[in-house]
Design a protein around this motif. Structure first.
Motif, PDB file in Angstrom:
ATOM      1  N   ASN A 183      26.845  36.848  48.642  1.00 24.13           N
ATOM      2  CA  ASN A 183      27.482  35.857  47.767  1.00 24.13           C
ATOM      3  C   ASN A 183      28.564  36.439  46.870  1.00 24.13           C
ATOM      4  OD1 ASN A 183      25.800  33.877  48.786  1.00 24.13           O
ATOM      5  ND2 ASN A 183      24.298  34.063  47.144  1.00 24.13           N
ATOM      6  N   ARG A 184      28.531  37.762  46.613  1.00 19.38           N
ATOM      7  CA  ARG A 184      29.411  38.310  45.587  1.00 19.38           C
ATOM      8  C   ARG A 184      30.469  39.260  46.119  1.00 19.38           C
ATOM      9  NH1 ARG A 184      27.274  38.078  40.603  1.00 19.38           N
ATOM     10  NH2 ARG A 184      29.463  38.324  40.030  1.00 19.38           N
ATOM     11  N   VAL A 185      30.282  39.841  47.300  1.00 20.47           N
ATOM     12  CA  VAL A 185      31.236  40.822  47.818  1.00 20.47           C
ATOM     13  C   VAL A 185      32.341  40.113  48.600  1.00 20.47           C
ATOM     14  CG1 VAL A 185      31.571  42.792  49.355  1.00 20.47           C
ATOM     15  CG2 VAL A 185      29.567  42.695  47.856  1.00 20.47           C
ATOM     16  N   ALA A 186      33.575  40.306  48.164  1.00 22.02           N
ATOM     17  CA  ALA A 186      34.721  39.670  48.828  1.00 22.02           C
ATOM     18  C   ALA A 186      35.274  40.530  49.949  1.00 22.02           C
ATOM     19  CB  ALA A 186      35.818  39.372  47.816  1.00 22.02           C
ATOM     20  N   SER A 187      35.213  41.855  49.770  1.00 23.30           N
ATOM     21  CA  SER A 187      35.733  42.754  50.801  1.00 23.30           C
ATOM     22  C   SER A 187      35.146  44.144  50.606  1.00 23.30           C
ATOM     23  CB  SER A 187      37.261  42.815  50.751  1.00 23.30           C
ATOM     24  OG  SER A 187      37.685  43.407  49.538  1.00 23.30           O
TER      25      SER A 187
END
Length: 353
Positions: A183-187
Motif C-alpha cells: 500500500n505504501r511503496v511507490a517504486s
C-alpha cells in the motif's frame, strides 16, 4: 482537523531532515546504503548463484514505513557500493521474489486463521447446544446442575472469544509487512553508490502486478464454502438436539418415531459429511470428503427442496423453518462449490488492465 494537519506538518518537517520529500507528489525517498550487495542477501540459503533476500532487509523496511505519514508514498532506493558480480536486475528480481513469497505466506496464514477460528466457533456453539440438551433433559438438578451448566457456558464462550481474538486481535509482523509494502511503496530502485545512475527500477504496478491474486468471485466462493460448511456442522448437531427434544416430549405424530429418528440421523450425517468436506476443500485438501462436495451439494439441494414442500403441505412450522434454513445454507454451499469449480485465479495485473 487543524491539529491533525499540524501534526502531519511537524512529522514531515522532522522527516525532511533525513529524507528528500516531494510535498506536491506526496513522495518520500528512503535510501538504504550497503557496502556490499551480499549484505542484502542470505548466501547461506538457496543456490549460491541465486541467494535469497536477507530477511533483515524486509524487517528494516517494515520498521521505516510506519514513520511515513499516511497519504505519502515511498520511493525506496538501495545504494550499493559493490555489486560483487551480481547483476542489478537479478537483485531486483530477488527482492520481488521475496515480497511475493511473503504474500503467499500471508494468504496461507490468513486461510489457516479463518479455518481455525471457524472450528473454534463451531466447538463453542456445540458446547452451548450441549448445555441446552443437559437443561432440556434435566440430567442435573439443583446446585450441581447450575454449576455444570455454568461450566459449559464458560467453556463455550472461551472458544468463541479465542476465535474472535485470532481474527481481529492477533496480527503477525509478516501480515503487517505485506500490507504496508503493497500500500505504501511507490517504486523500488537500485543505484551505484556515489552515482545518480539508476541501475534497475520498478514501479508499484511492475512489482506487484504479476502477483497472482484470487479474483473477487473466487474469494467469495471460498467464504461461502467456509461458512456454509460450519453452518452444516452446527445444523447437524441442532437437528439431533431437536430430534431428542421432540421424541422426549412425544410430539411426533406425522410418522412412526423410529422412522423419524432414522431420517433425522440420516440428514444429520449428510450435513456432517458436507461440513467436513467443505472445510477440507477450503483448506485445499484432496481426500474423499473434498472430492464429494459436488455430489453432496446436488443431493442436499434436491432433498431439502423436497423437505420444504413436504413440510409446507403438512403445515409443520418447526420442520418448515428448519428446511428453509437448510435451503439457504445449501444455496451458499452450492454457490461456493460452483465458483471454486468454474472460476480461475486472475492475475492482478490483468485485472488492472
Amino acid at each position: 482537523m487543524r491539529n491533525n494537519n499540524e501534526k502531519i506538518d511537524r512529522q514531515i518537517e522532522l522527516l525532511g531532515k533525513y529524507y528528500p520529500i516531494d510535498r506536491e507528489k506526496k513522495l518520500v525517498t528512503v535510501t538504504l546504503r550497503y557496502e556490499k550487495v551480499t549484505d542484502l542477501l542470505s548466501e547461506e540459503v538457496g543456490i549460491s548463484t541465486r541467494p535469497q533476500l536477507n530477511p533483515e532487509v524486509l524487517e528494516k523496511i517494515n520498521r521505516i514505513i510506519p514513520t511515513i505519514p499516511l497519504g505519502y508514498q515511498i520511493e525506496l532506493e538501495f545504494d550499493v557500493k559493490d555489486y560483487e558480480g551480481f547483476e542489478p536486475h537479478q537483485i531486483m528480481e530477488t527482492f520481488n521474489d521475496a515480497l511475493e513469497m511473503n504474500q503467499y505466506g500471508i494468504k496461507k496464514q490468513k486461510r489457516g486463521n479463518w479455518f481455525l477460528a471457524t472450528i473454534l466457533t463451531v466447538i463453542g456453539i456445540l458446547f452451548l447446544l450441549l448445555m441446552g440438551v443437559v437443561s432440556e433433559a434435566g440430567w442435573f438438578q439443583g446446585a450441581r446442575g447450575e454449576i455444570f451448566s455454568e461450566i459449559l457456558d464458560i467453556i463455550a464462550w472461551v472458544f468463541i472469544w479465542e476465535a474472535v481474538s485470532l481474527l481481529f486481535l492477533t496480527h503477525s509482523e509478516q501480515d503487517a509487512l505485506g500490507i504496508r509494502v503493497r500500500n505504501r511503496v511507490a517504486s523500488i530502485a537500485l543505484y551505484q553508490q556515489d552515482s545518480e545512475d539508476v541501475l534497475a527500477k520498478e514501479n508499484a504496478l511492475e512489482i506487484f502486478g504479476h502477483w497472482e491474486d484470487d479474483s473477487k468471485a473466487k474469494r467469495m466462493g471460498e467464504w461461502f464454502t467456509l461458512f456454509s460448511s460450519a453452518a452444516f456442522l452446527c445444523m447437524a448437531c441442532y437437528n439431533l438436539f431437536l430430534t431428542f427434544s421432540l421424541v422426549k416430549q412425544e410430539m411426533i405424530t406425522s410418522m412412526p418415531v423410529p422412522v423419524f429418528v432414522l431420517l433425522s440421523v440420516f440428514f444429520s450425517i449428510i450435513h456432517l459429511l458436507a461440513g467436513f468436506g467443505g472445510l477440507a476443500k477450503y483448506m485445499g485438501k484432496k481426500n474423499l470428503l473434498s472430492k464429494f462436495v459436488g455430489p453432496y451439494a446436488i443431493v442436499m439441494f434436491v432433498v431439502i427442496i423436497a423437505s420444504i414442500i413436504l413440510s409446507a403441505v403438512r403445515l409443520n412450522m418447526t420442520l418448515l423453518v428448519s428446511s428453509i434454513s437448510s435451503f439457504v445454507i445449501n444455496i451458499f454451499y452450492v454457490a461456493g462449490y460452483l465458483i471454486d469449480r468454474y472460476f480461475n485465479r486472475t492475475p492482478r495485473l490483468e485485472e488492472e488492465k
